[in-house]
Design a protein around this motif. Structure first.
Motif, mmCIF file in Angstrom:
data_model
loop_
_atom_site.group_PDB
_atom_site.id
_atom_site.type_symbol
_atom_site.label_atom_id
_atom_site.label_comp_id
_atom_site.label_asym_id
_atom_site.label_seq_id
_atom_site.Cartn_x
_atom_site.Cartn_y
_atom_site.Cartn_z
ATOM 1 N N PHE A 48 0.833 -1.206 0.000
ATOM 2 C CA PHE A 48 0.000 0.000 0.000
ATOM 3 C C PHE A 48 0.867 1.256 0.000
ATOM 4 N N GLY A 49 1.759 1.329 0.984
ATOM 5 C CA GLY A 49 2.562 2.535 1.156
ATOM 6 C C GLY A 49 3.506 2.786 0.009
ATOM 7 N N GLN A 50 4.132 1.740 -0.502
ATOM 8 C CA GLN A 50 5.079 1.925 -1.600
ATOM 9 C C GLN A 50 4.372 2.406 -2.863
ATOM 10 N N SER A 51 3.202 1.852 -3.166
ATOM 11 C CA SER A 51 2.466 2.291 -4.349
ATOM 12 C C SER A 51 2.027 3.745 -4.222
ATOM 13 N N SER A 52 1.438 4.071 -3.095
ATOM 14 C CA SER A 52 0.982 5.441 -2.875
ATOM 15 C C SER A 52 2.150 6.421 -2.918
ATOM 16 N N HIS A 53 3.269 6.024 -2.320
ATOM 17 C CA HIS A 53 4.451 6.885 -2.272
ATOM 18 C C HIS A 53 5.012 7.137 -3.672
ATOM 19 N N LYS A 54 5.030 6.114 -4.492
ATOM 20 C CA LYS A 54 5.518 6.301 -5.858
ATOM 21 C C LYS A 54 4.637 7.278 -6.628
ATOM 22 N N GLY A 55 3.328 7.146 -6.454
ATOM 23 C CA GLY A 55 2.427 8.094 -7.094
ATOM 24 C C GLY A 55 2.659 9.512 -6.604
ATOM 25 N N THR A 56 2.901 9.656 -5.310
ATOM 26 C CA THR A 56 3.180 10.975 -4.738
ATOM 27 C C THR A 56 4.474 11.553 -5.296
ATOM 28 N N LEU A 57 5.512 10.729 -5.373
ATOM 29 C CA LEU A 57 6.779 11.190 -5.929
ATOM 30 C C LEU A 57 6.616 11.666 -7.378
ATOM 31 N N LEU A 58 5.836 10.919 -8.144
ATOM 32 C CA LEU A 58 5.610 11.285 -9.531
ATOM 33 C C LEU A 58 4.939 12.650 -9.621
ATOM 34 N N ALA A 59 3.944 12.872 -8.785
ATOM 35 C CA ALA A 59 3.234 14.150 -8.788
ATOM 36 C C ALA A 59 4.149 15.304 -8.368
ATOM 37 N N GLY A 258 -9.271 -2.904 -0.043
ATOM 38 C CA GLY A 258 -8.124 -3.417 0.697
ATOM 39 C C GLY A 258 -7.444 -4.589 -0.002
ATOM 40 N N TRP A 259 -8.129 -5.189 -0.984
ATOM 41 C CA TRP A 259 -7.527 -6.276 -1.761
ATOM 42 C C TRP A 259 -6.539 -5.752 -2.796
ATOM 43 N N GLU A 260 -6.558 -4.468 -3.070
ATOM 44 C CA GLU A 260 -5.815 -3.894 -4.199
ATOM 45 C C GLU A 260 -4.311 -3.888 -3.956
ATOM 46 N N ALA A 261 -3.614 -4.827 -4.564
ATOM 47 C CA ALA A 261 -2.153 -4.884 -4.518
ATOM 48 C C ALA A 261 -1.691 -6.023 -5.426
ATOM 49 N N PRO A 262 -0.573 -5.854 -6.138
ATOM 50 C CA PRO A 262 -0.041 -6.957 -6.945
ATOM 51 C C PRO A 262 0.233 -8.201 -6.116
ATOM 52 N N GLU A 263 0.557 -7.989 -4.835
ATOM 53 C CA GLU A 263 0.866 -9.111 -3.949
ATOM 54 C C GLU A 263 -0.329 -10.021 -3.717
ATOM 55 N N LEU A 264 -1.526 -9.529 -3.973
ATOM 56 C CA LEU A 264 -2.709 -10.373 -3.803
ATOM 57 C C LEU A 264 -2.582 -11.653 -4.624
ATOM 58 N N ILE A 265 -2.215 -11.505 -5.913
ATOM 59 C CA ILE A 265 -2.078 -12.673 -6.783
ATOM 60 C C ILE A 265 -0.843 -13.491 -6.414
ATOM 61 N N GLN A 266 0.210 -12.835 -5.975
ATOM 62 C CA GLN A 266 1.405 -13.557 -5.550
ATOM 63 C C GLN A 266 1.094 -14.476 -4.377
ATOM 64 N N TYR A 276 -13.576 -11.202 -6.973
ATOM 65 C CA TYR A 276 -13.847 -9.818 -7.362
ATOM 66 C C TYR A 276 -13.523 -8.881 -6.200
ATOM 67 N N TYR A 277 -13.196 -7.639 -6.548
ATOM 68 C CA TYR A 277 -13.092 -6.611 -5.519
ATOM 69 C C TYR A 277 -13.367 -5.245 -6.116
ATOM 70 N N SER A 278 -13.754 -4.320 -5.269
ATOM 71 C CA SER A 278 -13.991 -2.939 -5.691
ATOM 72 C C SER A 278 -12.751 -2.107 -5.414
ATOM 73 N N THR A 279 -12.500 -1.124 -6.259
ATOM 74 C CA THR A 279 -11.358 -0.240 -6.055
ATOM 75 C C THR A 279 -11.627 1.107 -6.728
#
Length: 382
Positions: A48-59, A258-266, A276-279
């Motif tokens: 969660f944190g790494q994905s959000s942080h990368k988006g923040t850095l990009l912005a 809360g399911w949203e992460a690449p690690e879910l499938i891993q 299914y999940y909502s996001t």
């Protein structure tokens, strides 16, 4: 505005970004304006944190190339809460008292946003959560904002989805009672589901960090539900799917953002097929803004496809800086007032307009797992 063009950004590093500038009480140090961020960069919810942080850095990189804000560059000062209860309050206090930031970005998880919110409110430092959906977050005070939908909306859309798409009138629920987001989403799912004639045939619980769900799943299997709703984070969701299939439970599983992460499938592998999940967004959205964001993100982060947390991290930073620009000041009360009047701000996850309770009304998307990949199903508007 220029500030909404996407530009490349340096690779993410897990440390506080500093420029060796003198600290001032206004949050301005030399030619920079300091914005704080706290995120789970390590620990159980690091995805969660790494994905959000990368988006923040990009912005922030984009905004600085476009000229920054108020004729100054933006300095992002960030802290890792290590996915640890209580740590968010500590690091946010540090960002405010030591680093003198003018505003705070974070957190993804509602529980950690709730830890930080009283501190931001007391110090009159605006806090903008990218993706905390529990309604209690913004109820903590008038300096607390979010750029995502809330659980009452998410819970209702999932209740409708269960009946309409899954054809499920009898549902079992398996809730993470240690996570405010899980407890809240269960509540806001059950109310409309029951009111619409649905039946909850089994209601079981667990706590974040648990690894053995077979006792709960065995009980659920015995009542033969038409679907299983699991409002929890991706680690537990993946394990629940694996153990459910091992027990011979064939009912479809579904959950929230809360399911949203690449690690879910891993973690869950083939057991997640047909879940299914909502996001908050889909990288498959063909709008030019989304595809530009996806392209730039992949270019900077080794081909990684940005998930919803990355997109919301990006949008939260852009919304905050837009408010600072309109406020014409780095004073907390003035930034707060500008944030409160945000209207139709165009972002990757949709347009942001703050309602009187400092929440954003945004669409949601439904994602399924098909052939080991996340696939877009539909968009649901408020």
């Amino acid at each position: 505005m220029k500030t909404r063009l996407l530009l490349p950004v340096m690779a993410v590093v897990c440390a506080v970004v500093t420029f060796g500038c003198k600290k001032e009480s206004t949050g301005q140090a030399g030619d920079v304006i300091k914005i704080g961020e706290f995120a789970s960069l390590t620990g159980k919810e690091a995805a969660f944190g790494q994905s959000s942080h990368k988006g923040t850095l990009l912005a922030i990189a984009e905004l600085n190339v476009a000229g920054g804000v108020l004729d100054k560059k933006i300095q992002l000062v960030y802290e890792d809460n290590r996915s640890t209860p209580g740590e968010s309050a500590t690091v946010v206090q540090k960002l405010i008292s030591r680093d003198r930031v003018v505003a705070i970005l974070g957190e993804v998880a509602s529980g950690r946003s709730l830890e930080a919110a009283p501190i931001c409110q007391k110090n009159k430092i605006p806090q903008v959560s990218p993706s905390s959906t529990n309604p209690q977050v913004t109820e903590m005070g008038d300096y607390i904002f979010r750029v995502c939908f809330t659980d009452p909306f998410q819970g209702k859309l999932l209740a409708d989805f269960a009946k309409r798409t899954l054809k499920a009138q009898q549902v079992a629920i398996l809730t993470d009672v240690a996570a405010p987001s899980g407890v809240g989403l269960t509540r806001y799912f059950k109310e409309p589901f029951l009111a619409g004639g649905g039946t909850v045939v089994m209601d079981k619980s667990f706590s974040s960090g648990d690894k053995d769900f077979k006792p709960q799943l065995t009980a659920i299997k015995a009542v033969n539900p038409q679907a299983i709703f699991a409002p929890c984070y991706y680690t537990e969701a993946g394990l629940i799917a694996v153990q459910a299939r091992q027990l011979g439970v064939s009912a479809p599983l579904f959950g929230g953002d809360g399911w949203e992460a690449p690690e879910l499938i891993q973690i869950g592998g083939s057991a997640l097929e047909g879940t299914y999940y909502s996001t908050h967004y889909s990288a498959e959205d063909q709008s030019p803004l989304v595809q530009s964001f996806v392209k730039k993100f992949k270019a900077r982060f080794s081909g990684e496809t940005p998930d919803a947390m990355a997109a919301l991290g990006y949008d939260s930073a852009a919304v905050l800086v837009d408010a600072i620009n309109r406020a014409g000041s780095t004073e907390g009360p003035k930034i707060r007032d500008a944030l409160a009047t945000t209207k139709d701000f165009i972002g990757v996850t949709g347009n942001t307009t703050m309602d009187p309770n400092r929440n954003a009304s945004k669409p949601a998307v439904i994602i399924t797992v098909k052939e080991g990949r996340f696939k877009y199903v539909e968009t649901i508007k408020p």
